[in-house]
Design a protein around this motif. Structure first.
Motif, short mmCIF file in Angstrom:
data_model
loop_
_atom_site.label_atom_id
_atom_site.label_comp_id
_atom_site.label_asym_id
_atom_site.label_seq_id
_atom_site.Cartn_x
_atom_site.Cartn_y
_atom_site.Cartn_z
N ARG A 2 0.83 -1.21 0.00
CA ARG A 2 0.00 0.00 0.00
C ARG A 2 0.87 1.26 0.00
O ARG A 2 0.66 2.19 0.79
CB ARG A 2 -0.97 0.00 1.18
CG ARG A 2 -1.95 -1.15 1.15
CD ARG A 2 -2.95 -1.08 2.27
NE ARG A 2 -2.34 -1.19 3.58
CZ ARG A 2 -2.38 -2.28 4.34
NH1 ARG A 2 -3.04 -3.33 3.94
NH2 ARG A 2 -1.80 -2.30 5.52
N LEU A 3 1.83 1.27 -0.92
CA LEU A 3 2.75 2.40 -1.05
C LEU A 3 2.62 3.01 -2.44
O LEU A 3 2.28 2.30 -3.40
CB LEU A 3 4.20 1.93 -0.86
CG LEU A 3 4.57 1.32 0.47
CD1 LEU A 3 6.00 0.81 0.42
CD2 LEU A 3 4.39 2.33 1.59
N PRO A 4 2.93 4.28 -2.57
CA PRO A 4 3.01 4.87 -3.92
C PRO A 4 4.10 4.17 -4.72
O PRO A 4 5.15 3.83 -4.17
CB PRO A 4 3.37 6.33 -3.66
CG PRO A 4 3.14 6.57 -2.21
CD PRO A 4 3.22 5.25 -1.52
N GLU A 5 3.85 3.96 -6.00
CA GLU A 5 4.83 3.23 -6.83
C GLU A 5 6.20 3.89 -6.83
O GLU A 5 7.21 3.21 -6.94
CB GLU A 5 4.32 3.09 -8.26
CG GLU A 5 3.26 2.03 -8.40
CD GLU A 5 2.86 1.75 -9.83
OE1 GLU A 5 3.59 2.14 -10.77
OE2 GLU A 5 1.80 1.13 -10.01
N GLU A 6 6.25 5.23 -6.69
CA GLU A 6 7.56 5.90 -6.71
C GLU A 6 8.39 5.60 -5.47
O GLU A 6 9.58 5.91 -5.42
CB GLU A 6 7.40 7.42 -6.89
CG GLU A 6 6.62 8.11 -5.81
CD GLU A 6 5.12 8.17 -6.09
OE1 GLU A 6 4.44 8.87 -5.33
OE2 GLU A 6 4.62 7.53 -7.03
N ARG A 7 7.80 4.96 -4.46
CA ARG A 7 8.54 4.59 -3.25
C ARG A 7 9.13 3.18 -3.33
O ARG A 7 9.80 2.74 -2.41
CB ARG A 7 7.62 4.64 -2.02
CG ARG A 7 7.18 6.01 -1.64
CD ARG A 7 8.36 6.80 -1.15
NE ARG A 7 7.94 8.14 -0.79
CZ ARG A 7 8.59 8.91 0.04
NH1 ARG A 7 9.71 8.50 0.59
NH2 ARG A 7 8.16 10.11 0.31
N VAL A 8 8.88 2.49 -4.44
CA VAL A 8 9.35 1.12 -4.59
C VAL A 8 10.13 1.01 -5.90
O VAL A 8 9.60 1.37 -6.96
CB VAL A 8 8.18 0.11 -4.57
CG1 VAL A 8 8.69 -1.32 -4.67
CG2 VAL A 8 7.33 0.30 -3.31
N VAL A 9 11.36 0.54 -5.81
CA VAL A 9 12.22 0.41 -6.99
C VAL A 9 12.78 -1.00 -7.07
O VAL A 9 12.98 -1.66 -6.06
CB VAL A 9 13.37 1.43 -6.98
CG1 VAL A 9 12.86 2.85 -7.02
CG2 VAL A 9 14.28 1.23 -5.79
N GLY A 10 13.03 -1.44 -8.27
CA GLY A 10 13.71 -2.71 -8.47
C GLY A 10 15.20 -2.47 -8.52
O GLY A 10 15.65 -1.46 -9.06
N LEU A 11 15.95 -3.38 -7.94
CA LEU A 11 17.40 -3.25 -8.03
C LEU A 11 18.08 -4.59 -7.77
O LEU A 11 17.55 -5.44 -7.07
CB LEU A 11 17.93 -2.20 -7.04
CG LEU A 11 17.94 -2.58 -5.57
CD1 LEU A 11 19.36 -2.49 -5.03
CD2 LEU A 11 17.05 -1.64 -4.81
N ASP A 12 19.24 -4.71 -8.37
CA ASP A 12 20.11 -5.85 -8.11
C ASP A 12 21.29 -5.30 -7.31
O ASP A 12 22.13 -4.59 -7.85
CB ASP A 12 20.60 -6.46 -9.43
CG ASP A 12 21.44 -7.70 -9.23
OD1 ASP A 12 21.98 -7.89 -8.11
OD2 ASP A 12 21.58 -8.47 -10.19
N PRO A 13 21.33 -5.58 -6.01
CA PRO A 13 22.38 -4.99 -5.17
C PRO A 13 23.79 -5.45 -5.54
O PRO A 13 24.77 -4.85 -5.10
CB PRO A 13 22.01 -5.42 -3.75
CG PRO A 13 21.11 -6.58 -3.92
CD PRO A 13 20.44 -6.43 -5.24
#
Length: 128
Positions: free
Chosen positions: A93-104
């Motif tokens: 339940r977060l705005p999409e701009e607060r969630v990012v995909g990444l490969d650390p």
């Protein structure tokens, strides 16, 4: 290891990074690490949706007690049946701009997430 630390230079800003696992046995460290923190980057495994309720709990616990800008990073997106950042944002339940995909494991992706969090931190500031 129970605690990770590093310094990353982002433009003119030295960013001090502290990390700890999300397992319950390390929960005593969460509030300690958040003291004086300017932002929070919470990593979740996209291929392990069963861990998302715990991630929601950790995010709500920390941002309620320590209101700082935050970003959720979804890892392991290259694995089968991994949830996308959009699906994770919807679940949490977060705005999409607060969630990012990444490969650390990829420096440029990890750096990009930290840079985005720094931008949020500079934009939103910290309540003192």
């Amino acid at each position: 290891m129970a605690l990770d630390f590093g310094v990353l230079q982002v433009g003119p800003y030295p960013v001090h990074l502290f990390g700890t696992p999300g397992q319950e046995r390390f929960s005593f460290m969460w509030d300690v690490l958040m003291e004086g923190a300017l932002g929070l980057l919470l990593l979740v495994a996209g291929d392990r949706p069963e861990g998302l309720p715990k991630a929601r709990y950790i995010l709500e616990h920390l941002t309620t007690r320590h209101p700082v800008p935050y970003l959720v990073g979804v890892t392991r997106l290259d694995l089968p049946k991994a949830w996308t950042p959009e699906e994770v944002a919807l679940y949490l339940r977060l705005p999409e701009e607060r969630v990012v995909g990444l490969d650390p494991r990829r420096r440029e992706e990890a750096f990009g997430a930290v840079e985005k969090l720094l931008e949020l931190t500079l934009k939103e500031g910290k309540d003192d």
